[in-house]
Write a protein that holds these residues in place. Structure first.
Motif, mmCIF file in Angstrom:
data_model
loop_
_atom_site.group_PDB
_atom_site.id
_atom_site.type_symbol
_atom_site.label_atom_id
_atom_site.label_comp_id
_atom_site.label_asym_id
_atom_site.label_seq_id
_atom_site.Cartn_x
_atom_site.Cartn_y
_atom_site.Cartn_z
ATOM 1 N N SER A 17 14.494 18.015 73.452
ATOM 2 C CA SER A 17 15.783 18.069 72.753
ATOM 3 C C SER A 17 15.772 17.187 71.509
ATOM 4 C CB SER A 17 16.908 17.662 73.702
ATOM 5 O OG SER A 17 16.703 16.364 74.222
ATOM 6 N N PHE A 18 15.117 16.019 71.583
ATOM 7 C CA PHE A 18 14.993 15.188 70.387
ATOM 8 C C PHE A 18 14.133 15.884 69.336
ATOM 9 C CE2 PHE A 18 16.302 11.369 72.877
ATOM 10 C CZ PHE A 18 17.256 10.893 71.990
ATOM 11 N N PHE A 19 13.053 16.515 69.779
ATOM 12 C CA PHE A 19 12.179 17.255 68.865
ATOM 13 C C PHE A 19 12.953 18.354 68.148
ATOM 14 C CE2 PHE A 19 9.152 20.972 68.651
ATOM 15 C CZ PHE A 19 8.493 20.550 67.502
ATOM 16 N N LEU A 20 13.750 19.095 68.893
ATOM 17 C CA LEU A 20 14.562 20.147 68.301
ATOM 18 C C LEU A 20 15.590 19.577 67.341
ATOM 19 C CD1 LEU A 20 15.182 23.219 68.361
ATOM 20 C CD2 LEU A 20 16.805 22.758 70.201
ATOM 21 N N GLY A 21 16.197 18.446 67.720
ATOM 22 C CA GLY A 21 17.198 17.824 66.850
ATOM 23 C C GLY A 21 16.613 17.314 65.557
ATOM 24 N N PHE A 22 15.439 16.670 65.626
ATOM 25 C CA PHE A 22 14.784 16.179 64.407
ATOM 26 C C PHE A 22 14.464 17.331 63.463
ATOM 27 C CE2 PHE A 22 13.623 12.191 66.724
ATOM 28 C CZ PHE A 22 14.106 11.296 65.779
ATOM 29 N N ALA A 23 13.916 18.410 63.996
ATOM 30 C CA ALA A 23 13.588 19.562 63.151
ATOM 31 C C ALA A 23 14.847 20.151 62.534
ATOM 32 C CB ALA A 23 12.855 20.615 63.983
ATOM 33 N N PHE A 24 15.935 20.208 63.287
ATOM 34 C CA PHE A 24 17.196 20.764 62.804
ATOM 35 C C PHE A 24 17.739 19.931 61.647
ATOM 36 C CE2 PHE A 24 21.786 21.182 62.842
ATOM 37 C CZ PHE A 24 21.994 22.537 63.025
ATOM 38 N N GLU A 25 17.794 18.616 61.837
ATOM 39 C CA GLU A 25 18.353 17.756 60.789
ATOM 40 C C GLU A 25 17.481 17.746 59.546
ATOM 41 O OE1 GLU A 25 19.780 13.953 61.587
ATOM 42 O OE2 GLU A 25 21.027 14.532 63.296
ATOM 43 N N ASP A 26 16.156 17.737 59.722
ATOM 44 C CA ASP A 26 15.264 17.736 58.567
ATOM 45 C C ASP A 26 15.424 19.017 57.761
ATOM 46 O OD1 ASP A 26 12.810 16.621 57.115
ATOM 47 O OD2 ASP A 26 12.078 18.592 57.737
ATOM 48 N N PHE A 27 15.568 20.134 58.439
ATOM 49 C CA PHE A 27 15.694 21.413 57.744
ATOM 50 C C PHE A 27 16.982 21.474 56.935
ATOM 51 C CE2 PHE A 27 17.196 25.808 57.592
ATOM 52 C CZ PHE A 27 16.108 26.444 57.014
ATOM 53 N N PHE A 28 18.119 21.104 57.531
ATOM 54 C CA PHE A 28 19.393 21.233 56.828
ATOM 55 C C PHE A 28 19.650 20.086 55.864
ATOM 56 C CE2 PHE A 28 20.220 24.167 60.360
ATOM 57 C CZ PHE A 28 20.707 25.248 59.631
ATOM 58 N N GLU A 29 18.952 18.962 56.037
ATOM 59 C CA GLU A 29 19.096 17.881 55.044
ATOM 60 C C GLU A 29 18.478 18.291 53.727
ATOM 61 O OE1 GLU A 29 17.972 13.135 54.474
ATOM 62 O OE2 GLU A 29 17.244 14.248 56.209
ATOM 63 N N GLN A 30 17.369 19.026 53.780
ATOM 64 C CA GLN A 30 16.732 19.496 52.557
ATOM 65 C C GLN A 30 17.627 20.473 51.799
ATOM 66 O OE1 GLN A 30 12.931 21.157 53.575
ATOM 67 N NE2 GLN A 30 12.171 19.257 54.505
ATOM 68 N N ARG A 31 18.522 21.127 52.513
ATOM 69 C CA ARG A 31 19.424 22.086 51.879
ATOM 70 C C ARG A 31 20.811 21.507 51.619
ATOM 71 N NH1 ARG A 31 15.431 24.287 53.980
ATOM 72 N NH2 ARG A 31 14.685 26.399 53.516
ATOM 73 N N LYS A 32 20.946 20.193 51.827
ATOM 74 C CA LYS A 32 22.217 19.490 51.569
ATOM 75 C C LYS A 32 23.380 20.216 52.242
ATOM 76 C CE LYS A 32 19.809 16.850 48.852
ATOM 77 N NZ LYS A 32 19.409 15.491 49.280
ATOM 78 N N SER A 33 23.142 20.630 53.481
ATOM 79 C CA SER A 33 24.158 21.412 54.181
ATOM 80 C C SER A 33 24.450 20.770 55.528
ATOM 81 C CB SER A 33 23.666 22.851 54.375
ATOM 82 O OG SER A 33 24.591 23.604 55.111
ATOM 83 N N ALA A 34 25.723 20.442 55.793
ATOM 84 C CA ALA A 34 26.131 19.838 57.059
ATOM 85 C C ALA A 34 26.417 20.928 58.089
ATOM 86 C CB ALA A 34 27.372 18.977 56.857
ATOM 87 N N ARG A 35 25.788 20.832 59.241
ATOM 88 C CA ARG A 35 25.951 21.812 60.291
ATOM 89 C C ARG A 35 26.067 21.099 61.634
ATOM 90 N NH1 ARG A 35 27.048 24.454 56.647
ATOM 91 N NH2 ARG A 35 26.104 26.386 55.860
ATOM 92 N N PRO A 36 26.809 21.652 62.597
ATOM 93 C CA PRO A 36 26.911 21.027 63.914
ATOM 94 C C PRO A 36 25.575 21.072 64.631
ATOM 95 C CG PRO A 36 27.912 23.200 63.950
ATOM 96 C CD PRO A 36 27.608 22.898 62.516
ATOM 97 N N GLY A 37 25.183 19.932 65.196
ATOM 98 C CA GLY A 37 23.906 19.842 65.880
ATOM 99 C C GLY A 37 23.042 18.788 65.238
#
Length: 425
Positions: A17-37
């Motif tokens: 779950s941490f692995f999935l969360g890190f990948a999620f935040e890294d992906f959407f941080e590059q796109r300057k987009s806030a998303r739940p999760g």
């Protein structure tokens, strides 16, 4: 009494779950987009899903209730999300964020209830699909729509037709079953299609000797014709053509050996020394041709790509040839004995050797021992080399006569090995 989850399962759940969360935040941080999760939300969702599953693993009432609550919350988010616009002004209707949140919730139950490799596999796959979005979109734009149809045809051949065919012989004229015939077709189609895709979409395949090597997996005969034509029309490509024709034949020996091993491993083991020896000789000669020939002084033109090898018409022709050769082999064996099979091998070498080789590998000719089968296959490949030598001269003229000489030499070597096997009986 409820079974207590193991420490290993809980540790794996938190890690994934941490692995999935890190990948999620890294992906959407590059796109300057806030998303739940993210790195906190996903572990909490996974732990919550795991606990609710653990409380009622039989009826799943609590777990289903949690999933409904999560679904309501994600529906509210998606309603707002639909009002957003991307950089091109298009409505943003992507479902990736919702699916990853649901994935995080389900991960708790998956980790506790199923083998750990399932949880690891689905999570790694989800992360790869998330992080490779741009690459996948570029790939979709690059692929011809006809390739999707072709892939569907292959799935029909292998996943629909194959399981429905009878696994028992339908005639006393041959021991080959319809399923064996179609399995042979599927294997050859898979090799040909993989080679075709590599040549079409892997740009390195069009450089130097990659194309002939891949062509040997598809059809060394077709590759010989293409390279001979190229050498005749483009003097700068002569070195690549000469080495490529020989290399394609070397790869052909390995392809034939590999396909035999799928159906008859003992036969492949018996054929391995002569076939690998011929392949090594061809590859060594190809290397010498490439190194010793004069380097091209102009731009080398990549050979034309092969047509798509997985058309249903081609599949039907292969299946018909396979059955016809199986019937012919049985008849020849009964009328003329083993010597007749050797003559048939020499004849089919001037056409398509794959149906003949696969028929023998699957025991399609009753009463023919492995030793005789090995001799027949060596004769067929040698005969096919003579045909390719003729093609090299016909389409390449004087520019490709060295390759024709090499192919004839390999044919003589194959016949010599077949004779040695015959004398060894």
């Amino acid at each position: 009494m409820l079974a207590t989850p193991s420490v290993h399962s809980l540790a794996l759940l938190l890690l994934l779950s941490f692995f999935l969360g890190f990948a999620f935040e890294d992906f959407f941080e590059q796109r300057k987009s806030a998303r739940p999760g993210g790195v906190r939300t996903f572990p909490l969702l996974s732990l919550g899903g795991g606990v609710l599953y653990w409380l009622d693993p039989t009826r799943l009432v609590a777990f289903t209730g949690g999933l409904l609550v999560l679904g309501i919350w994600l529906s509210i988010f998606y309603t707002v999300h639909l009002r957003e616009r991307d950089d091109q002004g298009e409505r943003n209707a992507g479902l990736v964020v919702l699916l990853l949140n649901i994935h995080a919730y389900l991960l708790g139950a998956v980790t506790l209830a199923l083998p750990h490799w399932v949880a690891v596999g689905v999570t790694v796959t989800a992360v790869m699909l998330l992080t490779s979005r741009d690459w996948l979109h570029r790939l979709v734009r690059k692929i011809d729509a006809r390739e999707i149809t072709t892939a569907a045809q292959f799935l029909i051949l292998s996943g629909v037709v194959l399981p429905l065919l009878p696994a028992e012989p339908v005639t006393s004229l041959t021991s080959i079953t319809p399923r064996q015939a179609w399995l042979a077709l599927t294997l050859i189609s898979a090799l040909s299609y993989a080679s075709y895709l590599a040549q079409r979409y892997w740009h390195h395949a069009a450089r130097a000797l990659w194309m002939p090597a891949l062509g040997g997996l598809y059809s060394s005969t077709a590759t010989t014709v293409v390279l001979a034509r190229q050498a005749r029309s483009d003097a700068f490509s002569r070195r690549d053509a000469l080495a490529g024709i020989t290399l394609a034949t070397g790869v052909m020996y390995l392809r034939v050996l590999a396909t035999i091993a799928v159906f008859n491993l003992p036969l492949a083991q018996q054929l391995a020394p002569p076939m690998i020896g011929l392949a090594a000789a061809a590859m060594a000669i190809a290397t010498l041709q490439y190194v010793l020939s004069a380097a091209p002084t102009g731009e080398t033109v990549a050979p034309a790509q092969n047509d798509n090898p997985l058309e249903l018409g081609s599949a039907a022709v292969f299946a018909a040839l396979f059955v016809a050769i199986s019937l012919a082999s049985t008849w020849v064996k009964s009328e003329f004995g083993t010597q007749g099979i050797y003559w048939l091998a020499a004849i089919v070498g001037f056409a398509d050797i794959d149906p003949f080789v696969l028929n023998l590998a699957q025991g399609g000719t009753a009463g023919l021992g492995a030793h005789a089968v090995s001799i027949a296959i060596l004769i067929a490949t040698s005969s096919n080399n003579v045909l390719k030598a003729a093609y090299a001269i016909a389409f390449g003229g004087r520019r490709t006569w060295p390759s024709a000489v090499v192919l004839v030499a390999l044919a003589i070597g194959g016949i010599a090995l077949a004779g040695w096997l015959a004398l060894a009986t």
